[in-house]
Design an enzyme around this catalytic site. Sequence first.
Site, PDB file in Angstrom:
ATOM      1  N   ASN A   7      47.550  33.705  46.693  1.00  0.00           N
ATOM      2  CA  ASN A   7      46.207  33.190  46.400  1.00  0.00           C
ATOM      3  C   ASN A   7      46.368  31.731  45.948  1.00  0.00           C
ATOM      4  OD1 ASN A   7      43.622  32.691  45.572  1.00  0.00           O
ATOM      5  ND2 ASN A   7      43.460  34.462  44.225  1.00  0.00           N
ATOM      6  N   ARG A  88      44.900  34.856  50.707  1.00  0.00           N
ATOM      7  CA  ARG A  88      43.483  35.017  50.436  1.00  0.00           C
ATOM      8  C   ARG A  88      42.786  33.757  50.941  1.00  0.00           C
ATOM      9  NH1 ARG A  88      41.171  36.670  45.017  1.00  0.00           N
ATOM     10  NH2 ARG A  88      39.037  37.079  45.625  1.00  0.00           N
ATOM     11  N   ARG A 236      27.779  31.165  35.941  1.00  0.00           N
ATOM     12  CA  ARG A 236      26.866  30.928  37.062  1.00  0.00           C
ATOM     13  C   ARG A 236      25.528  31.622  36.837  1.00  0.00           C
ATOM     14  NH1 ARG A 236      31.101  33.015  41.299  1.00  0.00           N
ATOM     15  NH2 ARG A 236      32.777  31.532  40.957  1.00  0.00           N
TER      16      ARG A 236
END
Length: 392
Positions: A7, A88, A236
């Site tokens: 990743n 990923r 968020r």
Amino acid sequence: MKILSVNSGSSSLKFKMYEMPEEKEIISGVFERIGENNSFYTIKLNGEKIEKKVELDNHEDAVKYLIEELIENKVIKSLEEIKGVGHRVVHGADKYASSVIITNDVIRDLEKFSDLAPLHNPANILGIKAFKKMIPNAVEVAVFDTAFHQTMKEENYLYAVPYEWYTNYGVRKYGFHGISHHYLTKRMMEILRKKDAKIITCHLGNGGSITAVCGGKCVDTSMGFTPNAGIIMGTRTGDIDGSIIPYMVEKTGKSLSEIINILNKNSGLLGISGVSNDSRDIEDGIANGNKRCALAQKMFVQSIVDYIARYYVKLNGVDAICFAGGIGEKSIKTRKEIIEKLAVLGIKLDEQANNVRGKEALITTSDSGIPCYVIPTNEELMIARDAFSFVK
Ligand code: ADP
């Protein structure tokens, strides 16, 4: 056979190596502050942790040290033993509905999709190129965060904007966290032993998303064109009215990108509580009587319940709900509050069973209308499995 699961971020590179098909984790680690001062890496091997300060100018340096460690620690004798590297990749747009061997054409596509994921795809590509160069004999495989959601139907992935925004500019819901939702779906289907199972998978980490699944396929998901949509998250907003954006540009004199940055990095639990994006701090704040922490938690839980209710109706009933991600796996309080708000669906929490962190568990009573589970997710393993499927 050794398979690496990777990743790559813009300044970090996480990896895990598995012995396949046994799915045995051999070694894992993370390279941090790549391209910055004070870069270092940590590696976990045989229960021990190695930390070293080294200069990491770029992702290739990280891969170079990784190879050195693998050989020094006798994890491998030669690079030939690493047969596959799964990467990923955040955005595969609507071209990739499953994992793919990374050719130069695929890299060109990923570069093209960088418009859609400017923070992630370029970093993923850096990692891919570094491994391709340093371990040229391994099969490199891209595993996409968007792929699992490609089974959504048009009526579920389109926004009610002019249709040409979709055809000309790719404005649609893509969905993210697909690797995790796919893992959770597979695990739930094993548990339920039902091919056409209807499942709601809740990945609740610092970012969070909820997916409606039927027969192993994604029907709908809460994240949208970007990962900022859906439920309230650590920093968020989740779903908001887009008109707030130009209004706040005008009112504050901040630039569009400053406002977007606030919506991504200073909103959610952090924005409402004014304390933290971390649900542990929110829980501590509530215990100490902080009203804004209590408000943030209430809004967070309600946004999750709203999506579960929506998907319950959309799926025309549900066979199981599962919780994963840092909060889903470890916040006893959040799971309890979500499940109690779902009582109208006949769901009954088993308080004792819910007293669990980071372990697979059924957390509802035997007479609960819908069983709810904690399922620790495993994105790294999912990536390794997909990479392995191309080399075996
Ligand atoms: P990411 O989305 O960054 O991969 P994770 O899935 O690891 O994040 O989730 C991280 C979040 O999990 C933390 O921000 C925190 O809110 C939450 N978390 C971790 N441990 C606990 C805990 N023991 N209790 C409550 N929340 C926790």
